[in-house]
Design an enzyme around this catalytic site. Structure first.
Site, PDB file in Angstrom:
ATOM      1  N   ALA A  87       2.566  -0.781   9.308  1.00 39.54           N
ATOM      2  CA  ALA A  87       3.431  -1.859   9.809  1.00 39.54           C
ATOM      3  C   ALA A  87       2.707  -2.782  10.787  1.00 39.54           C
ATOM      4  CB  ALA A  87       4.684  -1.261  10.461  1.00 39.54           C
TER       5      ALA A  87
ATOM      6  N   GLY B 257      -1.874  10.956  -0.595  1.00 37.12           N
ATOM      7  CA  GLY B 257      -0.762  11.343   0.264  1.00 37.12           C
ATOM      8  C   GLY B 257      -0.181  10.195   1.058  1.00 37.12           C
TER       9      GLY B 257
ATOM     10  N   ARG C  29      -2.211  -4.591  15.785  1.00 40.56           N
ATOM     11  CA  ARG C  29      -0.932  -4.419  16.461  1.00 40.56           C
ATOM     12  C   ARG C  29       0.084  -3.967  15.432  1.00 40.56           C
ATOM     13  NH1 ARG C  29      -3.506  -8.597  18.970  1.00 40.56           N
ATOM     14  NH2 ARG C  29      -3.398  -8.638  21.275  1.00 40.56           N
TER      15      ARG C  29
ATOM     16  N   ASN D 171      -7.277  15.996   4.628  1.00 42.58           N
ATOM     17  CA  ASN D 171      -6.412  14.949   4.079  1.00 42.58           C
ATOM     18  C   ASN D 171      -6.533  13.636   4.851  1.00 42.58           C
ATOM     19  OD1 ASN D 171      -5.198  16.024   1.804  1.00 42.58           O
ATOM     20  ND2 ASN D 171      -3.144  15.546   2.504  1.00 42.58           N
TER      21      ASN D 171
ATOM     22  N   SER E  77      -1.556   7.894   2.829  1.00 45.07           N
ATOM     23  CA  SER E  77      -2.226   6.613   2.605  1.00 45.07           C
ATOM     24  C   SER E  77      -1.665   5.889   1.389  1.00 45.07           C
ATOM     25  CB  SER E  77      -3.731   6.837   2.447  1.00 45.07           C
ATOM     26  OG  SER E  77      -4.393   5.628   2.197  1.00 45.07           O
TER      27      SER E  77
ATOM     28  N   ASP F 220       0.794  22.165  -1.220  1.00 43.92           N
ATOM     29  CA  ASP F 220      -0.402  21.541  -0.657  1.00 43.92           C
ATOM     30  C   ASP F 220      -0.450  21.691   0.862  1.00 43.92           C
ATOM     31  OD1 ASP F 220      -1.361  20.788  -3.126  1.00 43.92           O
ATOM     32  OD2 ASP F 220      -0.526  18.759  -3.038  1.00 43.92           O
ATOM     33  N   GLY F 221       0.710  21.653   1.504  1.00 41.39           N
ATOM     34  CA  GLY F 221       0.755  21.815   2.950  1.00 41.39           C
ATOM     35  C   GLY F 221       0.255  23.183   3.386  1.00 41.39           C
TER      36      GLY F 221
END
Length: 266
Positions: free
Chosen positions: A187, A164, A150, A123, A166, A51-52
């Site tokens: 995060a 992918g 933040r 993507n 996400s 896929d890359g």
């Protein structure tokens, strides 16, 4: 598809690849295809790899709308974009010659940096801190303030890109027939002092997302466009919307997006 006869192969030029591709080149030429060495002269662009490699083929050829893209897998690992295997060359040619394929149009997103530099993504577009410091972004939807983020960064993905990066941060898997894009956090800080939505959200293709970077010394982010990183310094804002280009890919009629998802993840 009888009028599509100029084909360009995108792959990493190695001795192994050259040997692997010899049978495919011969079969294609025997069936009246012309192998061209300039992608601008092709009306079919075929990537050989995972896929890359497919994402690289589209980016390096300029997200063309006037040609068909085909992904040919050179491994035994299931891929999301690749319907064909390099180890089954007869099936590739038979599908094209006998019109046993469908053309699927995949949506893109368009990311604009500081109002003047724009990039398409098939993507995702990612924005991450380049230093060990909390990244602060003011998030706007259609120019209306939504939240202050933040954390480590943000992922804005297309429907096909939803499987992918996400998905790895608990984003939804989205049907590529839906004209939309998804925003996912990396995060995020959520406590009594700071608060974000704390979940991925999906925006209609008519929406515009704006990310304004706090100018606090962390304004040199790492910006990823699919599987490439951009070298851009001092970024103030990034605007993301559904792209005006769609990538036309060749897929087997009996191999839908959801069949691929099931094969890869279940």
């Amino acid at each position: 598809m009888s009028d599509l006869r100029n084909i360009f192969f995108f792959y990493k030029p190695t001795e192994k690849a050259a040997e692997l591709l010899k049978p495919l080149f011969k079969i294609m030429e025997n069936h009246g295809f012309t192998i061209v060495h300039d992608y601008r002269k092709a009306n079919i662009i075929a990537s050989i790899g995972g896929d890359g490699t497919f994402l690289q083929a589209i980016r390096k050829s300029g997200f063309r709308e006037d040609c068909l893209y085909i992904a040919i897998n050179d491994t035994n690992i299931p891929m999301l974009y690749a319907d064909f295997s390099i180890h089954d060359t007869d099936k590739i040619v038979d599908a094209i010659i006998n019109n046993n394929v469908e053309v699927r149009r995949y949506p893109t997103i368009l990311a604009t940096i500081d109002g003047h530099t724009s990039f398409y993504c098939l993507n995702e577009c990612t924005v991450r801190s380049s230093i060990i410091k909390t990244f602060v972004l003011d998030v706007y939807i259609d120019d209306l303030y939504f939240e202050t983020f933040r954390g480590d960064g943000m992922i804005v993905s297309t429907p096909t890109g939803s499987t992918g990066y996400s998905k790895s941060v608990k984003g939804a898997v989205i049907d590529p027939l839906l004209p939309c894009f998804q925003v996912s956090e990396l995060a995020s800080l959520n406590n009594n002092a700071y608060r974000t939505l704390g979940a991925s959200f999906i925006l209609s293709g008519d929406r515009k997302l704006t990310l304004k970077l706090a100018q606090d010394g962390n304004d040199y982010p790492v910006i990823g466009m699919d599987n490439e990183a951009l070298s851009i310094q001092h970024v103030e804002k990034i605007e993301v919307s559904l792209g005006d280009r769609k990538i036309k890919t060749i897929k087997l009629k009996d191999n839908s997006f959801w069949q691929k998802v099931k094969r890869k993840f279940l």
